[in-house]
Scaffold this active site. Structure first.
Site, PDB file in Angstrom:
ATOM      1  N   ASP A 316      35.187  20.204  21.882  1.00  0.00           N
ATOM      2  CA  ASP A 316      34.453  19.635  20.745  1.00  0.00           C
ATOM      3  C   ASP A 316      33.063  20.240  20.650  1.00  0.00           C
ATOM      4  O   ASP A 316      32.520  20.759  21.625  1.00  0.00           O
ATOM      5  CB  ASP A 316      34.341  18.113  20.886  1.00  0.00           C
ATOM      6  N   GLU A 317      32.491  20.161  19.468  1.00  0.00           N
ATOM      7  CA  GLU A 317      31.084  20.474  19.212  1.00  0.00           C
ATOM      8  C   GLU A 317      30.659  21.829  19.765  1.00  0.00           C
ATOM      9  O   GLU A 317      29.576  21.961  20.340  1.00  0.00           O
ATOM     10  CB  GLU A 317      30.190  19.359  19.794  1.00  0.00           C
ATOM     11  N   VAL A 318      31.501  22.812  19.581  1.00  0.00           N
ATOM     12  CA  VAL A 318      31.145  24.155  20.023  1.00  0.00           C
ATOM     13  C   VAL A 318      30.126  24.729  19.039  1.00  0.00           C
ATOM     14  O   VAL A 318      30.296  24.639  17.828  1.00  0.00           O
ATOM     15  CB  VAL A 318      32.404  25.036  20.100  1.00  0.00           C
TER      16      VAL A 318
END
Lengths: 540, 540
Positions: A316-318
């Protein structure tokens, strides 16, 4: 007769509410004494079953539960007495996975021995919980009401989970076990252990011991191999799977404290927001083979320690900017003509998901891996959605299995305000998710009948920026119970009517007070006066 | 040298933060050992002082507080050693009221005996708390840093309170005492005990024993005379006043359960919203002398049981419709030409405020009595404002003393969602009030310099529709500490700079962890990583 659900909330003389509600629940009108229930395993020498029987024998011995609406009821006349509860389990298998059969049948006659039958020990555990909830204490007298009772029950969703972040703040092993107990009271069967993140690395690694040495918050804030095994066993004894998450390539600052060469954009300040969703920033450097080798070695280690068939790789949230500004990534891209940050990320995912596959495990990922990268995950990957409620139908349309964790409904940390001291604003996912809101969320919205089987799970999530052992119970309970009923019982009764919070609030009170009695600090839903006066605290 | 406040948050080698911040806090640069501080009363045989000394001796003996930002610090070199702390109290008076002097002077030399001087035992208690907060433990070694320390301190507001509703849900006596302890750690000196409301009547009455018999939630959910006296003593031992509130004429449903003839609009359903702010509806019938006689007898009884000089009469959320539809009120108005609901209400207030006055007490009221009725309260009445932040300047403009409790900043229950099961909405006072928001609230906004002395207090409030003993600490702490610093220290430092949450967050972390160490389940403000890395978790 079948008790109409819509009435249950208003009949103060009805039996204590079962939570979650069984698929089939037939009752009649005899009240029987049940002073000292004896639970007996008929055909199994399974330590798991015997452990569960001993646990519920203990719970029942201590518990004297009076539904709040029945606080003035006199001890009822009884027309019979419960004998033993005879437990029969069909299968010897103790496998606990997504395919495990959790069904059970429970029959309580108007007197004499009762019967609990299940395919597996885990189904028997679910039935034991239901049995324990059938016992009411009225003016000191323990009874089972509405007998004969016939219950035939099984879950709608195979994966019913709580995701807990133990990195932002630490939770002691004893509290995780306490949480597993509380989960079992609600037939929740997955602890998604978001064990590490940017802020701390509490778990022992034998491959890279420095990770824990440098990354745990302290010697008293760690999970050793033995702790992890203890938690896995404790979970299995309650029919709860432990799915670990090692979130990569983002959320990896803490790795860079030990291995700075494989982590990009370490703790950029003050403009961390260009590099990460929250401080401190830091992502595995996808241009470096050392970084993917590190990740693979971790996977090889932890897929062995964590025995569940599912292994969560995060994703997530790369943040692309973190890499676009990284000198090594820049250099790599200069010397590799066809490479881009996107191809590098895709290559990284190919390696780490491949490593999971090599260990004969099923990968699990946050939805960005599927929707916001060029990588195509293996078709058996479990996709956990959180950004958008519509990601659930989109996931199953692509043929993937979905675990529903929409921030808009299932994030238990929302509504507590911002936690950056110089920002006097609301949570990003404001407002607070009430139990009513959680209960009303529909994981199957916009999913076709044909794709419905791909919605395999639901998970509430507690991110721990603003919580730790001082507040865990309050955050989790009773709200997780609202999700638990939807995931176990579905949204509709046997007539297809969608249950509403108004209809179930009285059972929800019962479950809340039952949990408090069992030592869980579940918050009150309402003034006690409302719990005792069904129907008197509704919005007109 | 004087430590610049704006630096304190960022100097990880500074001493542990004092909370609330003292008026004058001069420090230097010597670190001294303080392994076994001995506290000695020099000139007082006051049991209150000796009790406080013994309490702090015990706290200090157990406490080993390391500020989170100092977790890696080595044991420091010390250049001296603390001798005894010699405590001198000037006055023999143990009166505890709004005029009580809480000032103290604390001097810790760079070695040898330290000195704490105060006008009253209560000032000495404040100084003892400050002394306890000066002790840091670094790598197992207990020290006082930055000596010589000179502190001269006194509060900005005389009334610094927490209002707690023990009617919607009950809190055990032991938890109230625990809360008094937690308050003393923050120099909060008033527990405004909103002891009864529509839902339950937990407190014993000798005049009308049936009120408690019928109105308490249960035999184990009561406050006897002896409990109340115990709580008052426990408070006084910590310099905390107990101000009871008997909310009238609204919020009186529970009285009608025993005395239906004196209560109007009892539990109107389903349209309770026409008659009350929340169910169950019910107000004293202001057309009946029996109702005002009842109220006066209660006041006569409880002004004796509760020894504080202030007695809170409530007066909030009075609903006119409740009376306009009441047959007895209608009949009365028919036969009394000049009477209206407003004159009846005004007459009622004249009687009950008069009764308080007859008992030589100071009345306290919610702002509606002043702003939304024709009654003119006695000029010494304390007006507690909650509806509008502007009610504070309006109160003082009218020449009344103001206790600031704006729902928009100080209501600790907000942000938890609606509690009516069929309403999936937000709290009426959404969003959640963060500690930052509480800290930034200015009780003196739009108040002229001349009227400033009429702003005498600030109170956070916890209404208990959604809280009880399972969640009290989390709701109260550490947010009440934010109010406590504003109320004790004011908003500005000695240079007139308004302190910001960003500047004080590190001290706030210290106070939060200190409280956790003392057994209070104060919630974390941030990930521990942020507490340990000052300045790294700010919004850019």
């Amino acid at each position: 007769m079948k008790v109409a659900l819509s009435l249950l909330g208003f009949l103060s003389c009805a039996a204590a509410g079962l939570w979650p509600y069984p698929a089939v629940y037939d009752t009649s009108n005899a009240t029987i004494a049940a002073d000292r229930p004896l639970i007996v395993a008929m055909n199994s020498y399974s330590p798991l079953l015997n452990g569960a029987i001993s646990r519920y024998t203990d719970i029942i011995a201590k518990e004297r539960f009076t539904p709040p609406a029945d606080y003035k009821l006199k001890a009822p006349q009884t027309s019979g007495e419960l004998g033993r509860l005879l437990v029969e389990v069909e299968s010897d298998s103790e496998d606990l996975n997504m395919e495990t059969d959790e069904s059970y049948t429970l029959d309580i006659p108007a007197g004499g021995d009762a019967s609990l039958k299940a395919k597996t020990v885990y189904g028997a555990m679910r039935g034991l919980e239901t049995f324990s909830q059938l016992l009411d204490t009225l003016e000191g007298k323990r009874v089972i009401r509405d007998t004969p009772v016939h219950i035939k029950d099984q879950p709608v969703l195979a994966h019913r989970g709580i995701s807990l972040d133990t990195s932002r703040n630490y939770y002691p092993v004893s509290l995780l076990k306490h949480t597993l107990d509380a989960m079992s009271y609600n037939k929740i069967n997955v602890l998604h252990w978001h064990i590490v993140d940017a802020q701390s690395w509490p778990v022992e690694s034998k491959t890279y011991p420095e990770l824990q040495q440098n990354g745990a918050y302290g010697k008293d804030m760690q999970y050793s191999y033995s702790d992890v095994r203890d938690i896995i066993s404790y979970g299995q004894e309650r029919g709860i799977r432990i799915i670990p998450e090692f979130d990569m390539p983002g959320h990896m600052y803490i790795v860079g404290e030990t291995f700075p060469k494989i982590v990009s954009c370490m703790d950029k300040q003050p403009n961390w927001d260009k590099y990460a969703a929250e401080p401190p920033s830091g992502q595995l450097n996808i241009a470096k083979t050392d970084a993917s080798d590190f990740a693979i070695k971790l996977i090889n280690e932890y897929t062995k320690l964590f025995t569940d068939e599912v292994f969560h790789l995060g994703g997530d949230e790369v943040n692309r900017n973190c890499w676009e500004e990284d000198p090594d990534v820049k250099e790599y891209l200069k010397t590799h003509n066809n490479a881009t940050v996107e191809t590098l990320l895709s290559d990284f995912y190919t390696k780490v998901h491949g490593a999971v596959k090599n260990q004969k495990k099923i990968g699990m990922s946050w939805e960005e891996t599927l929707f916001h990268s060029e990588y195509v995950p293996p078709k058996d990957t479990l996709i956990q959605t959180w950004i958008d409620e519509q990601s659930i139908p989109k996931t199953v349309q692509k043929g993937y299995r979905s675990i529903a964790s929409p921030a808009s409904a299932y994030y238990l940390d929302c509504g507590h305000g911002a936690w950056l001291p110089n920002f006097d604003g609301n949570s990003w996912c404001d407002p607070y998710k009430t139990w009513q809101h959680i209960y009303k969320f529909n994981p199957w919205a916009n999913v076709t009948e044909a794709e419905r089987k791909l919605v395999v799970g639901a998970e509430v999530a507690l991110w721990s920026e603003q919580s730790d052992e001082t507040s865990l119970d309050n955050y989790l309970w009773p709200r997780s119970a609202a999700m638990a009923e939807i995931a176990w019982s579905g949204r509709t009764d046997s007539k297809g009517h969608v249950r509403t919070p108004e209809e179930v609030v009285q059972r929800m009170h019962d479950q809340r007070f039952r949990m408090v009695g069992r030592g869980v600090n579940a918050e009150p839903l309402q003034p006690l006066w409302c719990a005792r006066n069904p129907g008197h605290c509704l919005l007109p």
